[in-house]
Design an enzyme around this catalytic site. Structure first.
Site, short mmCIF file in Angstrom:
data_model
loop_
_atom_site.label_atom_id
_atom_site.label_comp_id
_atom_site.label_asym_id
_atom_site.label_seq_id
_atom_site.Cartn_x
_atom_site.Cartn_y
_atom_site.Cartn_z
N CYS A 112 0.82 -1.22 0.00
CA CYS A 112 0.00 0.00 0.00
C CYS A 112 0.85 1.27 0.00
O CYS A 112 0.32 2.36 -0.18
CB CYS A 112 -0.96 -0.02 1.18
SG CYS A 112 -1.92 -1.54 1.22
N HIS A 254 -3.54 6.87 1.42
CA HIS A 254 -3.92 5.51 1.02
C HIS A 254 -5.29 5.21 1.62
O HIS A 254 -5.54 5.46 2.79
CB HIS A 254 -2.87 4.51 1.52
CG HIS A 254 -3.34 3.11 1.47
ND1 HIS A 254 -3.88 2.55 0.33
CD2 HIS A 254 -3.38 2.13 2.42
CE1 HIS A 254 -4.23 1.30 0.58
NE2 HIS A 254 -3.93 1.02 1.84
N ASN A 284 -10.09 -1.15 -0.16
CA ASN A 284 -8.64 -0.90 -0.15
C ASN A 284 -8.03 -1.58 -1.38
O ASN A 284 -8.03 -2.80 -1.47
CB ASN A 284 -8.07 -1.48 1.16
CG ASN A 284 -6.56 -1.38 1.25
OD1 ASN A 284 -5.88 -1.10 0.27
ND2 ASN A 284 -6.03 -1.65 2.43
N1 COA Z 1 -18.00 -8.66 10.72
C1 COA Z 1 -18.55 -8.72 11.94
N2 COA Z 1 -17.81 -8.83 13.06
C2 COA Z 1 -16.48 -8.85 12.93
C3 COA Z 1 -15.85 -8.79 11.68
C4 COA Z 1 -16.66 -8.70 10.55
N3 COA Z 1 -16.16 -8.62 9.29
N4 COA Z 1 -14.51 -8.84 11.86
C5 COA Z 1 -14.30 -8.91 13.17
N5 COA Z 1 -15.48 -8.94 13.82
C6 COA Z 1 -15.73 -9.00 15.25
C7 COA Z 1 -14.59 -9.64 16.00
O1 COA Z 1 -14.72 -11.04 16.04
C8 COA Z 1 -14.75 -9.02 17.37
O2 COA Z 1 -15.79 -9.68 18.05
P1 COA Z 1 -15.69 -9.96 19.63
O3 COA Z 1 -15.61 -8.60 20.26
O4 COA Z 1 -16.94 -10.70 19.92
O5 COA Z 1 -14.43 -10.76 19.81
C9 COA Z 1 -15.24 -7.61 17.06
O6 COA Z 1 -15.82 -7.67 15.76
C10 COA Z 1 -14.15 -6.57 17.06
O7 COA Z 1 -13.06 -7.09 16.32
P2 COA Z 1 -11.80 -6.24 15.99
O8 COA Z 1 -10.79 -7.07 15.26
O9 COA Z 1 -11.40 -5.53 17.25
O10 COA Z 1 -12.44 -5.19 14.99
P3 COA Z 1 -11.88 -3.79 14.58
O11 COA Z 1 -12.76 -2.73 15.06
O12 COA Z 1 -10.42 -3.67 14.86
O13 COA Z 1 -12.07 -3.85 13.01
C11 COA Z 1 -10.73 -4.12 11.06
C12 COA Z 1 -11.38 -4.82 12.24
C13 COA Z 1 -9.98 -5.15 10.24
C14 COA Z 1 -11.82 -3.48 10.23
C15 COA Z 1 -9.79 -3.01 11.60
O14 COA Z 1 -8.92 -3.56 12.56
C16 COA Z 1 -8.97 -2.37 10.54
O15 COA Z 1 -9.50 -1.74 9.65
N6 COA Z 1 -7.64 -2.48 10.65
C17 COA Z 1 -6.74 -1.89 9.66
C18 COA Z 1 -6.72 -2.77 8.47
C19 COA Z 1 -6.08 -2.14 7.29
O16 COA Z 1 -6.35 -1.03 6.96
N7 COA Z 1 -5.22 -2.91 6.63
C20 COA Z 1 -4.57 -2.55 5.44
C21 COA Z 1 -3.54 -1.53 5.69
S1 COA Z 1 -2.70 -1.17 4.24
#
Ligand code: COA
Length: 337
Positions: A112, A254, A284
């Site tokens: 990215c 990005h 993304n």
């Molecule tokens: N749908 C529904 N629930 C989901 C889920 C989905 N797609 N993905 C995770 N969950 C759940 C988890 O299991 C967790 O449940 P729990 O509390 O019962 O254990 C809860 O949602 C929170 O999970 P978490 O991983 O803390 O979510 P988050 O708020 O961090 O969101 C991302 C997850 C991936 C969206 C977020 O971390 C993110 O955007 N990170 C950056 C990723 C990125 O930009 N990557 C590329 C960079 S170049």
């Protein structure tokens, strides 16, 4: 002497997949995806490939710049998801465009951050007088390396390509800031489905087995990395070039997650209006996200002559980088600015 963007182009696959379609594959919902990421739909390749999208985005950028393929001295493609290894994607683009005078190579693995690093590389060649006209492209078919059973990643990504033509120009040169931290690379990887350590396995006859690779990510770690490092690198690049944040007209970040963009704006104390977003439509698209956004802003006429833009990329490696530029762009059909 500097290198300046004088034209942009993009290619977006026709087939779209909204959040409801993702919810048919994994346990998730449109509401959750929109709230946590901002993504509403993404475009996915069907008949297109990373090469075909790169070539079409490049063709459109040349048209927009009013530059012929023969004028190109260098074609540089940033990608982590090409359908070809050899010849490289840039050579395939050269063949498609008929850019017979260009030197071609890919910038792989920077993910990215790839487009910002491609921009910096091109600009350095132009500023030093090695080349006069360069085409840079970010093109990705992330759908081919997405694990469609993993709701932590498959909700995020999309496919597409964006491109920009740069020319050597007289004018102020802005220096970039770039960073890598390999020690934290485990947070975001693309490794074999069969061997999470990334070691290629052999079958009993000693032949290498065909492997499938897919993106794996510690979402929270990547999120924290982005909201800390992106504002820092923006401050660094401003200080390096003796500019204030008020001097920047638009921040082209990005497009990973709406919450990341909002957090960066808040940490910098800059209005969110200076941070255009299109991730709701594309998800993304890794190295393609910045040039697709640049092209959209160019075609809409949002980028005005003389404006300063700040590009910031971040992603696997971990890598992150920021660059300041003053493009001279033409809208489709314009006589130029
Ligand atoms: N749908 C529904 N629930 C989901 C889920 C989905 N797609 N993905 C995770 N969950 C759940 C988890 O299991 C967790 O449940 P729990 O509390 O019962 O254990 C809860 O949602 C929170 O999970 P978490 O991983 O803390 O979510 P988050 O708020 O961090 O969101 C991302 C997850 C991936 C969206 C977020 O971390 C993110 O955007 N990170 C950056 C990723 C990125 O930009 N990557 C590329 C960079 S170049």
């Amino acid at each position: 002497m500097t290198g300046s963007i004088c034209g942009t182009g993009s290619y977006i696959p026709h087939y779209t997949m909204d959040n409801y379609a993702i919810a048919d594959l994994v346990e998730t919902s449109d509401e959750w995806i929109q709230e946590r990421t901002g993504v509403i739909r993404r475009h996915i390749v069907k008949e297109e490939t990373t090469v075909s999208m790169a070539a079409e985005a490049g063709r459109r950028a040349l048209e927009n710049a009013g530059v012929s393929a023969e004028e190109l001295d260098l074609i540089l493609v940033a990608t982590i998801s090409s359908n070809v290894i050899l010849p490289c994607t840039a050579c395939e683009v050269q063949r498609s465009l008929g850019a017979v005078n260009a030197t071609c190579f890919d910038l792989g693995g920077a993910a990215c951050t790839g487009f910002v690093l491609a921009y910096n590389t091109a600009e350095a060649y132009l500023a030093s007088g090695v080349y006069k006209t360069v085409l840079i492209i970010g093109s990705e078919s992330l759908s081919s390396i997405t694990n469609w059973k993993d709701r932590g990643t498959c909700i995020l990504f999309g496919d597409g390509a964006g491109a920009a033509v740069l020319k050597a120009e007289e004018g102020r040169r802005y220096l970039p800031v770039t960073h890598s931290e390999g020690g934290k690379g485990a947070a975001l990887t693309c490794r074999s489905r069969n061997d999470s350590n990334g070691i290629t396995k052999k079958n009993q006859a000693g032949d290498i087995k065909e492997e499938e690779y897919f993106i794996q990510m510690d979402g929270q770690a990547v999120f924290k990395f982005a909201v800390k490092k992106v504002p820092e690198v923006i401050q660094e690049v401003l200080e390096l070039n003796r500019l204030e944040k008020e001097d920047i007209d638009l921040y082209i970040l990005h497009q990973a997650n709406k919450r990341i963009v909002e957090a960066v704006a808040k940490r910098l104390g800059e209005p969110i209006e200076k941070f255009p977003m299109n991730l709701q439509e594309y998800g993304n698209t890794s190295s393609a996200s910045i040039p697709i956004l640049l092209d959209e802003l160019n075609q809409k006429g949002t980028i005005k002559p003389g404006q300063k833009l700040l590009l910031a990329g971040f992603g696997a490696g971990l890598t992150w980088a920021a660059s300041i530029l003053k493009p001279f762009l033409r809208k489709q059909g314009d006589g130029g600015t």
